[in-house]
Design an enzyme around this catalytic site. Sequence first.
Site, PDB file in Angstrom:
ATOM      1  N   ARG A 102       0.718  -1.206  -0.104  1.00 27.73           N
ATOM      2  CA  ARG A 102       0.034  -0.050  -0.008  1.00 27.73           C
ATOM      3  C   ARG A 102       1.149   1.241   0.061  1.00 27.73           C
ATOM      4  O   ARG A 102       1.699   1.382   0.920  1.00 27.73           O
ATOM      5  CB  ARG A 102      -0.903  -0.011   1.261  1.00 27.73           C
ATOM      6  CG  ARG A 102      -1.643   1.236   1.313  1.00 27.73           C
ATOM      7  CD  ARG A 102      -2.634   1.197   2.543  1.00 27.73           C
ATOM      8  NE  ARG A 102      -3.846   0.682   2.062  1.00 27.73           N
ATOM      9  CZ  ARG A 102      -5.118   0.818   2.496  1.00 27.73           C
ATOM     10  NH1 ARG A 102      -5.223   1.489   3.483  1.00 27.73           N
ATOM     11  NH2 ARG A 102      -5.897   0.142   2.053  1.00 27.73           N
ATOM     12  N   HIS A 129      -7.322   0.803  -6.377  1.00 28.45           N
ATOM     13  CA  HIS A 129      -7.439  -0.073  -5.153  1.00 28.45           C
ATOM     14  C   HIS A 129      -8.330  -1.231  -5.691  1.00 28.45           C
ATOM     15  O   HIS A 129      -9.353  -1.590  -5.327  1.00 28.45           O
ATOM     16  CB  HIS A 129      -8.309   0.623  -4.254  1.00 28.45           C
ATOM     17  CG  HIS A 129      -8.478  -0.003  -2.656  1.00 28.45           C
ATOM     18  ND1 HIS A 129      -7.542  -1.045  -2.400  1.00 28.45           N
ATOM     19  CD2 HIS A 129      -8.875   0.443  -1.571  1.00 28.45           C
ATOM     20  CE1 HIS A 129      -7.635  -1.359  -1.183  1.00 28.45           C
ATOM     21  NE2 HIS A 129      -8.682  -0.415  -0.574  1.00 28.45           N
ATOM     22  N   GLN A 132     -10.279  -3.913  -3.170  1.00 29.81           N
ATOM     23  CA  GLN A 132     -11.582  -3.300  -2.536  1.00 29.81           C
ATOM     24  C   GLN A 132     -12.558  -3.713  -3.587  1.00 29.81           C
ATOM     25  O   GLN A 132     -13.678  -3.961  -3.207  1.00 29.81           O
ATOM     26  CB  GLN A 132     -11.307  -2.052  -2.287  1.00 29.81           C
ATOM     27  CG  GLN A 132     -12.899  -1.185  -1.623  1.00 29.81           C
ATOM     28  CD  GLN A 132     -12.825  -1.771  -0.466  1.00 29.81           C
ATOM     29  OE1 GLN A 132     -12.428  -1.774   0.441  1.00 29.81           O
ATOM     30  NE2 GLN A 132     -14.290  -2.287  -0.574  1.00 29.81           N
ATOM     31  N   ASP A 219     -17.283   7.309  -1.309  1.00 31.42           N
ATOM     32  CA  ASP A 219     -15.714   7.258  -0.410  1.00 31.42           C
ATOM     33  C   ASP A 219     -15.627   8.565   0.051  1.00 31.42           C
ATOM     34  O   ASP A 219     -16.257   9.617  -0.120  1.00 31.42           O
ATOM     35  CB  ASP A 219     -14.976   6.808  -1.677  1.00 31.42           C
ATOM     36  CG  ASP A 219     -13.512   6.535  -0.782  1.00 31.42           C
ATOM     37  OD1 ASP A 219     -13.211   6.330   0.261  1.00 31.42           O
ATOM     38  OD2 ASP A 219     -12.425   6.556  -1.672  1.00 31.42           O
ATOM     39  N   CYS A 259     -16.199   1.832   0.603  1.00 34.80           N
ATOM     40  CA  CYS A 259     -14.858   0.991   0.930  1.00 34.80           C
ATOM     41  C   CYS A 259     -14.540   0.904   2.539  1.00 34.80           C
ATOM     42  O   CYS A 259     -13.877   0.257   2.788  1.00 34.80           O
ATOM     43  CB  CYS A 259     -13.681   1.508   0.038  1.00 34.80           C
ATOM     44  SG  CYS A 259     -13.393   3.161   0.251  1.00 34.80           S
ATOM     45  N   ARG A 287     -13.724  -8.391   1.775  1.00 41.64           N
ATOM     46  CA  ARG A 287     -12.233  -8.247   1.431  1.00 41.64           C
ATOM     47  C   ARG A 287     -11.421  -9.338   1.778  1.00 41.64           C
ATOM     48  O   ARG A 287     -10.570  -9.784   1.023  1.00 41.64           O
ATOM     49  CB  ARG A 287     -11.826  -7.027   2.343  1.00 41.64           C
ATOM     50  CG  ARG A 287     -12.310  -5.747   1.969  1.00 41.64           C
ATOM     51  CD  ARG A 287     -11.815  -4.999   0.821  1.00 41.64           C
ATOM     52  NE  ARG A 287     -10.353  -5.160   0.756  1.00 41.64           N
ATOM     53  CZ  ARG A 287      -9.676  -4.224   1.044  1.00 41.64           C
ATOM     54  NH1 ARG A 287     -10.284  -3.113   1.553  1.00 41.64           N
ATOM     55  NH2 ARG A 287      -8.307  -4.237   1.030  1.00 41.64           N
TER      56      ARG A 287
HETATM   57  N1  NVA Z   1      -9.915   6.978  -1.308  1.00 39.01           N
HETATM   58  C1  NVA Z   1      -9.648   6.534   0.086  1.00 39.01           C
HETATM   59  C2  NVA Z   1      -9.840   4.863   0.173  1.00 39.01           C
HETATM   60  C3  NVA Z   1      -9.423   4.482   1.513  1.00 39.01           C
HETATM   61  C4  NVA Z   1      -9.524   2.841   1.523  1.00 39.01           C
HETATM   62  C5  NVA Z   1      -8.042   6.740   0.215  1.00 39.01           C
HETATM   63  O1  NVA Z   1      -7.304   6.348  -0.585  1.00 39.01           O
HETATM   64  O2  NVA Z   1      -7.479   7.053   1.129  1.00 39.01           O
HETATM   65  N1   CP Z   2     -11.152  -0.139   2.466  1.00 39.63           N
HETATM   66  C1   CP Z   2      -9.895  -0.192   2.943  1.00 39.63           C
HETATM   67  O1   CP Z   2      -9.014  -0.184   2.224  1.00 39.63           O
HETATM   68  O2   CP Z   2      -9.814   0.009   4.146  1.00 39.63           O
HETATM   69  P1   CP Z   2      -8.400   0.020   5.310  1.00 39.63           P
HETATM   70  O3   CP Z   2      -7.698   1.566   4.674  1.00 39.63           O
HETATM   71  O4   CP Z   2      -8.681   0.104   6.594  1.00 39.63           O
HETATM   72  O5   CP Z   2      -7.432  -0.860   4.696  1.00 39.63           O
END
Ligand code: NVA
Ligand code: CP
Length: 302
Positions: A102, A129, A132, A219, A259, A287
């Site tokens: 990540r 992502h 997800q 989101d 998400c 997930r």
């Molecule tokens: N768009 C959000 C998704 C988190 C799961 C982010 O990138 O922070």
């Molecule tokens: N939706 C998602 O990826 O959650 P986290 O940021 O908690 O991993």
Amino acid sequence: MKHLLKLSDLTPDEIVGILNLADQLKYEHKNGIEHHHLKGKTLGMIFQKSSTRTRVSFEVGMYQLGGNALFLSSRDLQIGRGEPIKDTARVLSRYLDGIMIRTFEQSEVEALAEYGSIPIINGLTDYAHPCQVLADLMTIREYKHSFKGLKLCFIGDGNNMANSLMVGCIKMGMSVAIACPENYKPDEALMKWAAENGDFLCTSDVLLAAKDADVIYTDVWASMGQEDEFESRCTVFQRFQINDEVMALAKPDAIVQHCLPAHRGEEITEKVFEAHAIELFDEAENRLHAQKAVLVKLLGNN
Ligand code: NVA
Ligand code: CP
């Protein structure tokens, strides 16, 4: 399929194959049927951003598959002190059977795949992502039984989630409508691809996008790394919220997806969130199952 870097790399058949295996693994887990496909395998998990779902579901998933997961915070790794990704990739490939990462730049994930010799899984970048969206597709199919004729409406920021949803849903034959402010549209090239390959609309008209939708998705207004813009984004995104007015235009049996983490009172009202909590937490649970399927496909011996 050698890696999961972004959904654009997968064929519709590969996506359906993952979803089918995810359903099977979910069934096996719920019924206490052992499924140790990854005995003796180790997944490294590199996190340059926070996570609840991704971290826990990957770690638990590896355990349930008979393998191990190692949490590697970028604060502790030499990456955080400037060791190049291409060296990290070649070193970690000598120890691990797969890496989930990540991070911010999609190019870092692609570089790991280019220089390493083990499967790489994108656990979220600023661009995509995919894990997800595989869980989202699994959840949509559980609730609606097929993708045929379904419309997904995404309301909010044209971010990593919008990018991946657009690709995943269009590949499954769904129609996609995105409602976002003019300067916050999803990736230009992906929108062009979506318009050429399916029924796709990007508009600033929330109610038009929500009309007759089967799935309403949102989101956060400010993603990880955009915390400095939070105040200004709250002003721009005020109208881009899932609320009663939006739900009244969607199909009566529409499901709501997010998400998570959710910011109640911003992108979704408390009332709509709690009315759809069951499907939202089914989505979060999925997930685990969807990622286990990805892990078996990429790290398994078959
Ligand atoms: N768009 C959000 C998704 C988190 C799961 C982010 O990138 O922070
Ligand atoms: N939706 C998602 O990826 O959650 P986290 O940021 O908690 O991993």
